[in-house]
Structure formats: C-alpha cells, structure tokens
Design an enzyme around this catalytic site. Sequence first.
Site, PDB file in Angstrom:
ATOM      1  CE  LYS A  80      -4.518   0.876   0.510  1.00  0.00           C
ATOM      2  NZ  LYS A  80      -5.672   0.166  -0.002  1.00  0.00           N
ATOM      3  N   GLY A 180     -25.740   2.060   2.377  1.00  0.00           N
ATOM      4  CA  GLY A 180     -24.941   2.742   1.359  1.00  0.00           C
ATOM      5  C   GLY A 180     -25.228   2.173  -0.016  1.00  0.00           C
ATOM      6  N   GLY A 182     -24.061   3.415  -2.988  1.00  0.00           N
ATOM      7  CA  GLY A 182     -23.136   4.069  -3.919  1.00  0.00           C
ATOM      8  C   GLY A 182     -22.742   3.086  -5.000  1.00  0.00           C
ATOM      9  CB  VAL A 184     -20.078  -1.573  -3.687  1.00  0.00           C
ATOM     10  CG1 VAL A 184     -20.338  -3.024  -3.293  1.00  0.00           C
ATOM     11  CG2 VAL A 184     -18.626  -1.386  -4.103  1.00  0.00           C
TER      12      VAL A 184
END
Length: 364
Positions: A80, A180, A182, A184
């Site tokens: 990362k 949520g 959004g 996904v």
Amino acid sequence: MPVFSHADNFNHEQVVFCRNDDVGLKAIIAIHDTQLGPALGGCRFYPYASEADALRDVLRLARGMTYKASCAGLNLGGGKAVILGDPRKDKSEALMRAFGCFVESLGGRYITAEDSGTTVADMDHIRVETSHVCGVSAAAGGSGDPSPVTAWGVFHGVRAALHQMFGSADVGGRTVAVQGVGNVGYHLVKYLTDEGAKTIITDVDEARLERCRDEFGSTVVSPDAIYDAEADVFSPCALGAIINDDTIERLKVKIVAGGSNNQLDNMARHGARLKERKILYAPDYVINAGGLINVYSELHDLPREKALRDAERIYETLHRIFATAIELGITTAEAANLVAEKRIREIGKLASFQKPLMVRGPVA
Ligand code: NAD
C-alpha cells in the site's frame, strides 16, 4: 518513531519513504509480503494528523492486502502507499508523476492503484512514469470501474452465507438491508432484486436513494435505522467500523455480509460477539475482493467476464472459511486469516514464485 519495532510492523519486507521537495511529495510505500507475487495495493492521499499516523495506516493497510490477495487465490502480495497531504490542495500532475518515479524505482515489487484521495486521472499521470500501476482509464488500457465486479462478489458471498445459515443459497424471498447505495451498494441491490430478494436501503445521499427506490422498489430507512432493520442479512456498503459496541446489540439479522472495508471496529471483540449472538459474519476482505480480482484481470489483460467468473468463487472461499471456523471453534474473521496464511505458507514456497516479480515490461 520506531520502524522495525513498530507495533504495526508485521514483518513487512520493505518500507520506502519517498520525498521530493520540488513538487511537495511526501509518501510512504509499504511492501508487506511478496511471497505470492508483486505487492499490489492502492495509493491513499490523505491529510494525516502526523507522520506516525501515516506510517501506522500504511503498515496496516499493506498487511490487509496480503491477506485479501491470498484468500482471493491471486498471485499477488500485499502493499500500500500513502501520500501525506490534502488531495484537494496539494495534488498536481508533477506530484503524482514524482510518486510514479518512486513506484518505478521498486522495479515491479509494488504495483499501485486508486484509493481514497486518488482518481483514475492520477493513475494516468503515474502511468507516464511507470507501468506498475493499474486502475488507469479505459482510454489508457484500464479496466474501468471495479464496483460491478465487487458487488458481484458480494452477491455470491451473500448467497454463500445464506446457504451456510439456512441451507439454501436462494436469495428469492430474503430481505437484505443495504447500508450505502453508492457504486457497490447500487449494483448489489440490482443483483439481489433480479433474483427476487427484497431490499431495505439507507444512504446520506437522497439522489442515490431515489434511484434505487425507483429502479428496484427498495424500502428506504434513515441511516441510523438500518441497524434495527427486520431482515435476514445486513450488508454494509458504505463505511468502516460500523459493527461496534453501539450497533452490534441492535442487529436483528442472522448474517452480516457486505462490501465495506474494516467493518468490525475491533476484529477480535466484535467478531467474537457476533459469533456469540449466532450472527454469521462474512469477513470483509474476503467478500469484497472482487475489486482486486478485477484489477488483477487488468494486469494480465484478461476480459471482465473472467473477473466476474473469478469473483463468483468467493462463494466457495467463504464456505471454506465457515467450515474452518466451525472446525476450530474460532470466529470467521480468525478463520479467514488462517486460510490466507496457509496459502501463503504453501504457495510461497513453490519454486515457480521465485521468478522475478516484474509483471509488465518497461513503459513504452
Ligand atoms: P461509494 O462512495 O460509491 O458509496 C458509498 C455510499 O455510502 C455513498 O452513496 C454514500 O453517500 C453512502 N454513505 C456515506 N455515509 C453513510 C452513512 N452514514 N450511512 C449510509 N450511507 C452512507 O463507495 P463504494 O465504491 O460503493 O464503496 C463502498 C465501500 O466498499 C467502501 O468501504 C469501500 O472501501 C469498499 N470497497 C469498494 C470497492 C469498489 O470496487 N468500489 C472494492 C472493495 C471495497
């Protein structure tokens, strides 16, 4: 600030501090483990309160990627990157390209991608300096929005959890509460509705709620009421740490299975409490691996259909994890870690993975 003895340093292979004062770049790249393949993980651009916070975040996130890639059966390690700063004020083409130069200097040991604070356009800038980047725009040969693949994996994860809990993977007639809607969440609600499930949804964005209500006939509740929803499955697809001391006792569902990262506020404690309450938890990094699977397909120039088929295998992976949890009397979150570590131990030793880690040639 200790690095080698840092509390979150779980034998990370390499941590690179990147600095270019000309463009105002301060970044950290953490490579946790490359036994399965090159370390892949997004680049987060965030105004950290301190350098210590940035280091802690990148070390933890890199390790999480190792486990996610392993459970997804990919030949990828975990890494990362974080860029310290405010993406709205500090981002520039020069800064992103300078970051790309550091990625290139690692010779393919680390492959970067989008994360919070970075965009497809940023990946296109990085791509000028290095081939070790994915999530670039479709025009630059990228695979586009990963969310439909992530949601497809979550859908099959929900099916696996239903099968484990009720003996049938059929979503028809089941009720799923989705937090949520959004990128996904929207696609998940679509897949569920197509197969006859009822959905209860919440979001803080009114337009997104309306879209789902109009297209799929979802029942809308307020953001706080989603924890009390009378449903079979709670599917977090918005925020992290939403399974916590405040919410866990309110859940009326039998299953928690959704796309958000880091759903358990405290993995050990809240994983154990879910188990005590006989609520089946589909570990987040396993069920939401579709996005990573999609990126892997991009790296290997595979079609989206292949990514979708691979995301369906999350069904079998979750069944293996549920079985391990039962066999050993541990939480499903702990079982996921064991399954990931076993694959790294076994596959990591194979000679075929001792080849150079470069997955692409140099930038044309
Ligand atoms: P998104 O930003 O498109 O959707 C998140 C939705 O949650 C938004 O509509 C937002 O308005 C809503 N939201 C914010 N706060 C809320 C609240 N308090 N209550 C209810 N809704 C709230 O993000 P996304 O791409 O759909 O990702 C959702 C989650 O899945 C994130 O945790 C992300 O890290 C994770 N994830 C996404 C992918 C992917 O492919 N997009 C892959 C793996 C994991």
